[in-house]
Every structure is written in C-alpha cells, then in structure tokens.
Enzyme design. Structure first.
Site, PDB file in Angstrom:
ATOM      1  N   TYR A  72      52.917  17.539  37.892  1.00 46.62           N
ATOM      2  CA  TYR A  72      52.689  19.010  38.319  1.00 46.62           C
ATOM      3  C   TYR A  72      53.811  19.872  38.553  1.00 46.62           C
ATOM      4  CZ  TYR A  72      50.610  21.927  42.220  1.00 46.62           C
ATOM      5  OH  TYR A  72      50.014  22.754  42.798  1.00 46.62           O
ATOM      6  N   PHE A 124      41.779  46.651  25.702  1.00 48.92           N
ATOM      7  CA  PHE A 124      40.645  45.405  25.701  1.00 48.92           C
ATOM      8  C   PHE A 124      40.008  45.625  26.736  1.00 48.92           C
ATOM      9  CE2 PHE A 124      38.930  41.488  25.859  1.00 48.92           C
ATOM     10  CZ  PHE A 124      37.933  41.529  24.700  1.00 48.92           C
ATOM     11  N   ASP A 125      38.601  45.228  26.934  1.00 48.64           N
ATOM     12  CA  ASP A 125      37.723  45.507  27.968  1.00 48.64           C
ATOM     13  C   ASP A 125      38.365  44.785  29.365  1.00 48.64           C
ATOM     14  OD1 ASP A 125      36.493  45.363  25.569  1.00 48.64           O
ATOM     15  OD2 ASP A 125      35.050  43.777  26.215  1.00 48.64           O
ATOM     16  N   ASP A 215      50.195  43.875  24.614  1.00 51.86           N
ATOM     17  CA  ASP A 215      49.238  43.094  24.870  1.00 51.86           C
ATOM     18  C   ASP A 215      49.122  42.113  23.245  1.00 51.86           C
ATOM     19  OD1 ASP A 215      46.784  41.623  24.491  1.00 51.86           O
ATOM     20  OD2 ASP A 215      45.329  43.171  25.503  1.00 51.86           O
ATOM     21  N   ALA A 217      47.607  39.297  21.822  1.00 51.94           N
ATOM     22  CA  ALA A 217      46.441  38.634  21.565  1.00 51.94           C
ATOM     23  C   ALA A 217      46.769  38.183  19.955  1.00 51.94           C
ATOM     24  CB  ALA A 217      45.422  39.020  21.857  1.00 51.94           C
ATOM     25  N   LYS A 258      43.716  33.403  20.326  1.00 53.31           N
ATOM     26  CA  LYS A 258      43.883  33.810  19.239  1.00 53.31           C
ATOM     27  C   LYS A 258      44.990  33.424  18.364  1.00 53.31           C
ATOM     28  CE  LYS A 258      41.506  36.835  21.826  1.00 53.31           C
ATOM     29  NZ  LYS A 258      41.064  36.742  23.241  1.00 53.31           N
ATOM     30  N   HIS A 450      27.012  43.571  29.155  1.00 57.13           N
ATOM     31  CA  HIS A 450      26.522  42.906  27.792  1.00 57.13           C
ATOM     32  C   HIS A 450      26.505  41.487  27.861  1.00 57.13           C
ATOM     33  CE1 HIS A 450      30.979  43.355  28.238  1.00 57.13           C
ATOM     34  NE2 HIS A 450      31.092  42.409  27.348  1.00 57.13           N
TER      35      HIS A 450
END
Ligand code: F0G
Length: 459
Positions: A72, A124-125, A215, A217, A258, A450
């Site tokens: 843990y 990004f969304d 960001d 990714a 990614k 969407h």
C-alpha cells in the site's frame, strides 16, 4: 540491393480478430444506434477508435508486471517509476494517477479557482472539461495554419505566441494559474510543436510569471518530430530531446496510455515541492495514497519500462512510419486528410469528401458509419457531434473542420491492416457521390454527448 525497412521487434502473442459480412455490420450498426462507441469490439475488424491504452506491451513490460510490488505504501514499483521520471523528464516530484484526466483533476483542483483563465494550444476535451467544469475558461491559442488541412508545414500544432500574449495582457496574473501546451497537438491532427515554440512559449510564460504545464500524452512522438524535422536536433537522441523539452516545463500531466505504452496509467509531475504538497491531498482523495495513486504496483513497473523503451528512436520510427504509410496510400488514392500525417493518427477531411452533405446531418459521423459498413473499421468522429451544443444557447456548434480520426494503436496492426484501411477509404471515396444522406440525433446527453448519442439515418 538496399534492404527494405522492417520493424525492430518480433511478435510473441497474437489475438484473433474476425471479419464480418456487410449484412452483419448493417444489423450491428443499427443495433448500436449508429454510434460506433456502442459496437462490441468483436463486431470490429480493425479498431482505430483510439491509440490510448490499446498498444501492445513488450516482453520486458510484461516481466515488469511480475515484479510489481503491491504494498500500500512505499512500494518498490513506485520508486522504480520515480527514478525513471526523474531520469527521463528531470522532474523531481510526481503523483501517480489512474490516467491522464485524473492527473488533470488532481492538479487543477490544486491550481484553479472559479473565473480563472487557462490558455493553451487546442486543449484536449477532458482538459477543457476539467477547466470549464470549474467555471474557468480555456482560450484556444493554436496557430491558424492548423485549420487548413491541405497546408503542409512541419510543426502544425504550435502555440500562437501573439494570441497567448493577448490573453496574458487582458487578465491579471493571478487569474492565469497556468498555460497548457499539448504535445503533440491531438485535436489539430496529432501535429507536433517545435522546440523553438516550446522554448518561446516558456519564455513568454516566464516573463508574465505564469507556470507552464505540458500535457504530455504523446511527448515521445513530438520528440521524434523535433529530431527528424527541426534544424540542430538530428544528432541528438530522443532522450536528450525529451530532457530539453522538460527543462522548459514547470508541471507535466500525462496519460501514460499513449507514449507510455501501458493499458492504464498516468501521473502529474512538477518542479515545486510546495505544489506537490498542495496537489497531494487531492491525489489521496481522488486517486489513492501518494505512492500508488490510481495504479497497481505492476502497472507502475510496466510504465517505468514503457517510458524507457518508447523514448528510443527505433520504436518511434516504426510507429510513425506506419502512420505515414497510411497517409502515403491515401495520397496515392487522392483521399484528403489533415496534412502532413500526424504522429498517432490520420484525420480524414470528411467535408472535402462529402461536400454536399448538409452539416445538420453530421458529415464526419456519416463517413465513420460508411467506413464501418465498408470494412468493419472503427474510427472516431471529430466533428459537430463531439463539438456539442453551446452551453448557453443550446444550438449545435458546427466546427470549421469535420474530421474522421483513424488512430493507430502502437505495435498492434501490421502494414497489411494499414493497406486494408487505405483500400476501404479509397472505395468510399470513389463512391462518394452516392452518399447523399446522413443521420439525425434521436437521443443525446446534456454534456459529452458523443459517447452515448443515438442516431437514425435520414430518410
Ligand atoms: N490529453 C491528451 C492530449 C489526450 O489525447 C488525452 C486522451 C488526455 C489528455 C486524457 O487522457 O484518456 O488517459 O484520461 N486521449 C484519448 C484519445 C482518449 O483517444 O485521444 P486519458
């Protein structure tokens, strides 16, 4: 004879996929209410919905899964990941999270307050979602050139520094908790950002006293494009380029699904110990204790290996060559897409293929359904369904571009699959004049519609 190119790996495990008949696909698509998210994966032959969490791990990553320490607190897996993040990114502090949007949630909880402004190059969304959900705004400062799909420039995902400075000038510093630079720029077509632009964005941020958040990714793919396209970087290793990129960053969030080539995982890393302390509480509340966040020990080990392996040129070269192969074949067949080919995906220009289809009938969605019916290939709509309704007027927002994204998972499909994808696109392109009707919405959720939208064909 010069030997042809071949991938720097061989395949140890395979997973069966099956083809289907057009009649089967017509039935399945109707049952899915013409929303490709609703298809079962075994109804799909080649799945290009996303490159996120869908890559094949290496044997060394699988070996890492076995050495994972599930303690843990203080797990050795955490320390192996920490050492890797320090070595690759030069970031001294980090908090693991279960994926990218979780890292956004943790850091924005620590940084943002109502009314703040967080500029960026096509957030990004989920990033935009986390900003707007906190009643903050996310002005887009992407270069205008990104919107012209046929323009061929090497770094089409960049930040427009004049737009960014205008945002800085029109708000007090306290209202701008950070700037978000996304590399590569997913929304603009997986398009990279040059080192020059990264450096200049950082300098501008520094001049105004605003932290820069990267960001990350697809940071490794971005480094590949810097190496292969930007003067002065050809002889540097990907790891050297990555180290330089992150010298300019104060904070990084990453969806490790990614370029970390894991199925689940992410983290937020920072230079400031004080910020880590502040974010830690949110990490513990939303994700888990600080030495595992949202990840199992085995996932942290697989990620540590994945980050190391995927910052080697040969791996990235194989991947980006495959995306480019799809672009080259589409060129041969005349099918229009966001040029040049991006790092992780090809974005087909649906408006150019179906110029007479009314926008109210969802052009990119129509093309996505056609591609599924043609060959069982699943892409994703980046068009007006994704753009959603205006939160105030409730009118549909029709973006300038209607794109069908074909994201290529890492080390999953062969070049033969790529040839099938290109041929299917060609067949649709050749019969494009017969596609005269699109779809209309029969159900939609109030936000992020969407994912769950339901449609029916226009009669
Ligand atoms: N930032 C970028 C640039 C992304 O592309 C994504 C995810 C995220 C953040 C959020 O990460 O999914 O791990 O929570 N993009 C995926 C895609 C979903 O299909 O492009 P996440």
């Amino acid at each position: 004879m010069k030997l042809p190119y071949a991938e720097p790996y061989k395949i140890k495990t395979t997973e069966a996929i099956r083809t289907s008949t057009r009649e089967e696909r017509e039935q399945w698509l109707a049952e899915a209410r013409y929303n490709l998210f609703n298809l079962r994966s075994d109804q799909v032959f080649i799945d290009l919905l996303t490159d996120s969490g869908t890559g094949s791990m290496s044997d060394r990553q699988w070996a890492g899964m076995m050495t994972g320490d599930e303690s843990y607190a203080g797990a050795s897996s955490y320390y192996r990941l920490k050492e890797t993040i320090e070595r690759i990114f030069g970031m001294p502090y980090f908090l693991p999270t279960h994926q990218g949007r979780a890292a956004e949630n943790v850091i924005f909880s620590a940084l943002l307050k109502e009314g703040d402004v967080v500029p960026g190059n096509s957030h990004f969304d989920t990033t935009k979602g986390h900003i707007e959900f906190r009643h903050c705004s996310a002005p887009d400062c992407t270069i205008d050139a990104a919107a012209d799909t046929q323009l061929e420039i090497p770094f089409k995902g960049e930040m427009d520094l004049e737009k960014l400075e205008r945002v800085f000038k029109s708000h007090p510093k306290e209202k701008i908790p950070c700037t978000v630079l996304t590399i590569t720029n997913n929304t603009a077509g997986g398009q990279p950002v040059s080192m020059k632009n990264i450096r200049e964005t950082a300098e501008l941020c520094r001049r105004y006293g605003i932290p820069l958040l990267i960001d990350s990714a697809r940071f490794a793919e971005n480094a590949y494009f810097i190496k292969t396209r930007e003067a002065g970087y050809a002889d540097k290793t990907i790891k050297e380029i990555v180290r330089e990129i992150y010298q300019y960053a104060d904070i990084m969030t990453i969806s490790a699904k990614k370029d970390g080539v894991v199925n689940m995982g992410g983290f937020v890393a920072m230079r400031s110990e004080e910020l880590r302390r502040k974010a830690m509480t949110f990490g513990i509340m939303y994700e888990g204790y600080v030495t595992y966040g949202g990840m199992s020990g085995r996932d942290m080990d697989a990620l540590a290996v994945g980050l190391d392996e995927n910052t080697e040129f040969e791996q990235l070269d194989a991947r980006i060559r495959q995306v480019k192969l799809l672009g080259d074949l589409l060129d041969e067949y005349g099918v229009p897409y966001q040029r040049p080919a991006g790092g992780h995906a090809i974005f087909i220009d649906a408006k150019k293929i179906l110029p007479n289809l009314p926008k109210e009938q969802f052009i990119a969605q129509t093309l996505g359904c056609e591609l599924y019916l043609e060959a069982g290939i699943r892409g994703v709509e980046i068009g007006s369904i994704l753009a959603d309704r205006d939160p105030d007027t409730h009118e549909n927002r029709y973006p300038r571009l209607e794109l069908l994204r074909l994201a290529i998972p890492r080390r999953v499909y062969t070049d033969n699959h790529i040839r099938v994808i290109a041929a299917a696109c060609r067949n649709i392109y050749e019969r494009r004049d017969e596609i005269t009707k699109g779809y209309r919405i029969t159900f939609e959720a109030p936000i992020l519609r969407h994912f769950t939208v339901e449609l029916e064909p226009v009669k």
